[in-house]
Design a protein around this motif. Structure first.
Motif, PDB file in Angstrom:
ATOM      1  N   ASP A  86       0.844  -1.193   0.000  1.00 30.84           N
ATOM      2  CA  ASP A  86       0.000   0.000   0.000  1.00 30.84           C
ATOM      3  C   ASP A  86       0.880   1.245   0.000  1.00 30.84           C
ATOM      4  OD1 ASP A  86      -2.462  -1.361   0.069  1.00 30.84           O
ATOM      5  OD2 ASP A  86      -2.306  -1.633   2.236  1.00 30.84           O
ATOM      6  N   GLU A  87       0.591   2.155  -0.908  1.00 25.26           N
ATOM      7  CA  GLU A  87       1.337   3.415  -1.028  1.00 25.26           C
ATOM      8  C   GLU A  87       0.594   4.530  -0.293  1.00 25.26           C
ATOM      9  OE1 GLU A  87       2.976   5.270  -4.962  1.00 25.26           O
ATOM     10  OE2 GLU A  87       1.035   6.221  -4.514  1.00 25.26           O
ATOM     11  N   TYR A  88       1.294   5.174   0.636  1.00 25.37           N
ATOM     12  CA  TYR A  88       0.746   6.317   1.370  1.00 25.37           C
ATOM     13  C   TYR A  88       1.473   7.576   0.904  1.00 25.37           C
ATOM     14  CZ  TYR A  88      -1.504   3.034   4.576  1.00 25.37           C
ATOM     15  OH  TYR A  88      -2.286   2.048   5.119  1.00 25.37           O
ATOM     16  N   LYS A  89       0.723   8.522   0.399  1.00 25.24           N
ATOM     17  CA  LYS A  89       1.311   9.786  -0.067  1.00 25.24           C
ATOM     18  C   LYS A  89       1.136  10.850   1.007  1.00 25.24           C
ATOM     19  CE  LYS A  89       1.379  12.938  -4.035  1.00 25.24           C
ATOM     20  NZ  LYS A  89       0.758  13.244  -5.351  1.00 25.24           N
ATOM     21  N   LEU A  90       2.255  11.443   1.430  1.00 29.56           N
ATOM     22  CA  LEU A  90       2.219  12.462   2.473  1.00 29.56           C
ATOM     23  C   LEU A  90       1.971  13.844   1.865  1.00 29.56           C
ATOM     24  CD1 LEU A  90       5.087  11.246   4.821  1.00 29.56           C
ATOM     25  CD2 LEU A  90       2.705  10.513   4.701  1.00 29.56           C
ATOM     26  N   PRO A  91       1.595  14.851   2.679  1.00 32.53           N
ATOM     27  CA  PRO A  91       1.267  16.178   2.141  1.00 32.53           C
ATOM     28  C   PRO A  91       2.377  16.816   1.310  1.00 32.53           C
ATOM     29  CG  PRO A  91       0.495  16.003   4.395  1.00 32.53           C
ATOM     30  CD  PRO A  91       1.290  14.763   4.122  1.00 32.53           C
ATOM     31  N   ASP A  92       3.657  16.514   1.628  1.00 31.70           N
ATOM     32  CA  ASP A  92       4.755  17.108   0.866  1.00 31.70           C
ATOM     33  C   ASP A  92       5.134  16.305  -0.374  1.00 31.70           C
ATOM     34  OD1 ASP A  92       5.989  14.896   1.933  1.00 31.70           O
ATOM     35  OD2 ASP A  92       7.483  15.998   3.097  1.00 31.70           O
ATOM     36  N   GLY A  93       4.369  15.286  -0.691  1.00 26.11           N
ATOM     37  CA  GLY A  93       4.609  14.508  -1.904  1.00 26.11           C
ATOM     38  C   GLY A  93       5.412  13.235  -1.690  1.00 26.11           C
ATOM     39  N   ARG A  94       6.034  13.076  -0.517  1.00 30.82           N
ATOM     40  CA  ARG A  94       6.786  11.849  -0.254  1.00 30.82           C
ATOM     41  C   ARG A  94       5.837  10.655  -0.175  1.00 30.82           C
ATOM     42  NH1 ARG A  94       8.803  11.692   4.718  1.00 30.82           N
ATOM     43  NH2 ARG A  94       7.629  13.538   5.345  1.00 30.82           N
ATOM     44  N   LYS A  95       6.356   9.495  -0.588  1.00 32.01           N
ATOM     45  CA  LYS A  95       5.555   8.275  -0.567  1.00 32.01           C
ATOM     46  C   LYS A  95       6.207   7.243   0.347  1.00 32.01           C
ATOM     47  CE  LYS A  95       3.902   9.132  -5.258  1.00 32.01           C
ATOM     48  NZ  LYS A  95       4.037   8.752  -6.681  1.00 32.01           N
ATOM     49  N   ILE A  96       5.385   6.609   1.166  1.00 36.09           N
ATOM     50  CA  ILE A  96       5.833   5.541   2.061  1.00 36.09           C
ATOM     51  C   ILE A  96       5.036   4.295   1.718  1.00 36.09           C
ATOM     52  CG2 ILE A  96       5.867   4.742   4.459  1.00 36.09           C
ATOM     53  CD1 ILE A  96       6.349   7.619   5.321  1.00 36.09           C
ATOM     54  N   TYR A  97       5.719   3.172   1.671  1.00 38.15           N
ATOM     55  CA  TYR A  97       5.084   1.925   1.259  1.00 38.15           C
ATOM     56  C   TYR A  97       4.991   0.963   2.444  1.00 38.15           C
ATOM     57  CZ  TYR A  97       5.861   3.894  -3.323  1.00 38.15           C
ATOM     58  OH  TYR A  97       5.842   4.733  -4.401  1.00 38.15           O
ATOM     59  N   LEU A  98       3.775   0.555   2.768  1.00 37.09           N
ATOM     60  CA  LEU A  98       3.519  -0.373   3.876  1.00 37.09           C
ATOM     61  C   LEU A  98       3.209  -1.754   3.304  1.00 37.09           C
ATOM     62  CD1 LEU A  98       2.979  -0.845   6.957  1.00 37.09           C
ATOM     63  CD2 LEU A  98       0.575  -0.296   6.473  1.00 37.09           C
ATOM     64  N   LEU A  99       3.904  -2.768   3.812  1.00 38.75           N
ATOM     65  CA  LEU A  99       3.702  -4.126   3.324  1.00 38.75           C
ATOM     66  C   LEU A  99       2.753  -4.905   4.239  1.00 38.75           C
ATOM     67  CD1 LEU A  99       7.363  -5.130   2.347  1.00 38.75           C
ATOM     68  CD2 LEU A  99       5.717  -3.707   1.114  1.00 38.75           C
ATOM     69  N   ALA A 100       1.896  -5.697   3.634  1.00 37.71           N
ATOM     70  CA  ALA A 100       1.043  -6.659   4.339  1.00 37.71           C
ATOM     71  C   ALA A 100       0.163  -6.016   5.401  1.00 37.71           C
ATOM     72  CB  ALA A 100       1.909  -7.761   4.961  1.00 37.71           C
ATOM     73  N   GLU A 101      -0.201  -4.745   5.193  1.00 33.00           N
ATOM     74  CA  GLU A 101      -1.068  -4.005   6.112  1.00 33.00           C
ATOM     75  C   GLU A 101      -0.471  -3.908   7.513  1.00 33.00           C
ATOM     76  OE1 GLU A 101      -5.029  -5.619   6.010  1.00 33.00           O
ATOM     77  OE2 GLU A 101      -5.025  -5.783   3.826  1.00 33.00           O
TER      78      GLU A 101
END
Length: 399
Positions: free
Chosen positions: A305-320
């Motif tokens: 799952d890709e989470y986009k932060l307000p400043d445009g950075r993306k963090i990827y979470l695996l397996a919830e």
């Protein structure tokens, strides 16, 4: 076929099953178990059934059940209440189902939810249970807290604390299977990445060791000064999570604690950081805070799952945020689960043989069981070792 493959790679459990098929030491015993429903678990529960037990099985994680294995076990007479993708409500329904339908004599757990549910909701049933076992670190921590508070109603053997369990399953099993889950989910190159391992217990040791073996630059975070010192002497960088958050490419939690990676850490992470959890419960990564921070979320690959932060950075979470090795991969290899589940089998046998003799406490696996598992494993591997001479025994026993 998957179960057959696992059985062929689990010679210790296979030998225990073959040895007791005729005498059936578990005849008349009902066992309710909450375990990850994998091909390796199938070998254990089939062995228990072959030796006389009635077995009811629920999954110990909503996403770790292998549906084809569950279906095969149901056809073979195991009462299975587990499927991949359970809701939290369904997960606890299944646990209550194996308690109510089973009225068990023995309980086997992985994580502590079965033990806790029995004590909270079925206290009268707890009084008649011969005893239980616990497979994982998280569950043992919970059970020791129950013992300390004086609420534990039956003896429990901490299978997780057997040397032939944690030194192999936790270290080599978790080390390999966690990387397997991360690779299946992302297919990223490990070599050259900065991998942050939170926690340097036996699981963390295994993950750090295997990550280094694949070319990662490993950073360890810890709260225990002894474990931190050990990590330094093992050649890893050690720093607080606040500092590691700024430089890590991949983060793996393996602490058994809550909110190890949280809001202040997300705010410092690089664009593209990958987060994975190898602890039993989905509490080590503060997913709620990540959800609140993100301006958007989308699933870009299975279990990513890709989470986009307000400043445009993306963090990827695996397996919830759940166990990455069992959600995105198949869990530990059969060869290492062979020892863990041999300990389970022999611990159940020990509880039955010592019915009424044990206090409601958390017990270590008896040394003779640990040694028996090690001997059988060595024999299966074709490895012989020395034995003490009578002279050597006398020397070691003298002062």
């Amino acid at each position: 076929m998957k179960i057959e493959w696992a059985l062929n790679h689990m010679p210790v459990v296979a030998s225990l099953m073959n040895n007791c098929k005729k005498e059936k030491p578990f005849e008349g015993i009902t066992i309710s178990a909450v375990l990850h429903v994998t091909k390796e678990t199938a070998v254990l529960v089939k062995a228990l059934k072959e030796c006389g037990a009635r077995v009811l099985l629920a999954g110990s994680n909503p996403l770790s059940t292998q549906d084809d294995v569950a279906a095969a076990l149901a056809k073979d007479g195991i009462e299975v209440y587990a499927w991949k993708g359970e809701t939290e409500e369904e997960y606890f329904w299944a646990i209550r189902k194996i308690i109510e339908d089973g009225n068990p004599d023995i309980v086997i757990d992985d994580g502590g939810d079965l033990h806790v549910t029995i004590h909270k909701e079925y206290p009268q049933l707890a009084e008649k249970i011969i005893g239980g076992t616990e497979e994982t670190t998280t569950g043992v921590i919970r059970l020791k807290a129950m013992e300390k508070d004086g609420v534990l109603k039956y003896p429990v053997i901490a299978v997780n604390d057997a040397l032939t369990k944690f030194m192999f399953d936790n270290r080599y099993g978790t080390g390999q299977s966690t990387i397997d889950g991360i690779l299946r989910a992302t297919n990223v190159l490990i070599a050259g990445k900065k991998v942050v391992v939170a926690g340097y217990g036996w699981c963390g040791r295994g993950i750090a060791m295997r990550m280094r073996g694949m070319g990662a630059r490993v950073i360890v975070t810890e709260v225990d000064p002894l474990r931190a010192l050990e990590a330094v002497h093992d050649g890893f960088d050690v720093m607080p999570m606040d500092d590691a958050a700024k430089v890590g490419d991949i983060f793996v939690t393996a602490t058994g604690n809550i909110n190890v990676i949280r809001k202040e850490h997300f705010l410092k992470m690089k664009n593209g950081a990958i987060l994975a959890n190898a602890g039993h419960f989905n509490v080590e990564i503060d997913v709620k805070s990540l959800e609140a921070l993100a301006v958007s979320k989308r699933r870009i690959r299975p279990y990513v799952d890709e989470y986009k932060l307000p400043d445009g950075r993306k963090i990827y979470l695996l397996a919830e945020g759940r166990l990455v090795n069992l959600v995105a991969a198949e869990g530990h290899p059969s060869e290492v689960m062979d020892m863990s589940f041999a300990n389970q089998f022999l611990s159940v046998k020990y509880l039955i043989e010592n019915k009424g003799k044990l206090e409601p406490k958390v017990y270590k696996v008896p040394h003779e069981i640990d040694s028996e598992v090690a001997r059988r494993k060595l024999n299966a591997m074709g490895i012989k070792i020395d034995t003490l001479t009578e002279e050597q025994k006398r020397y070691l026993e003298s002062w």
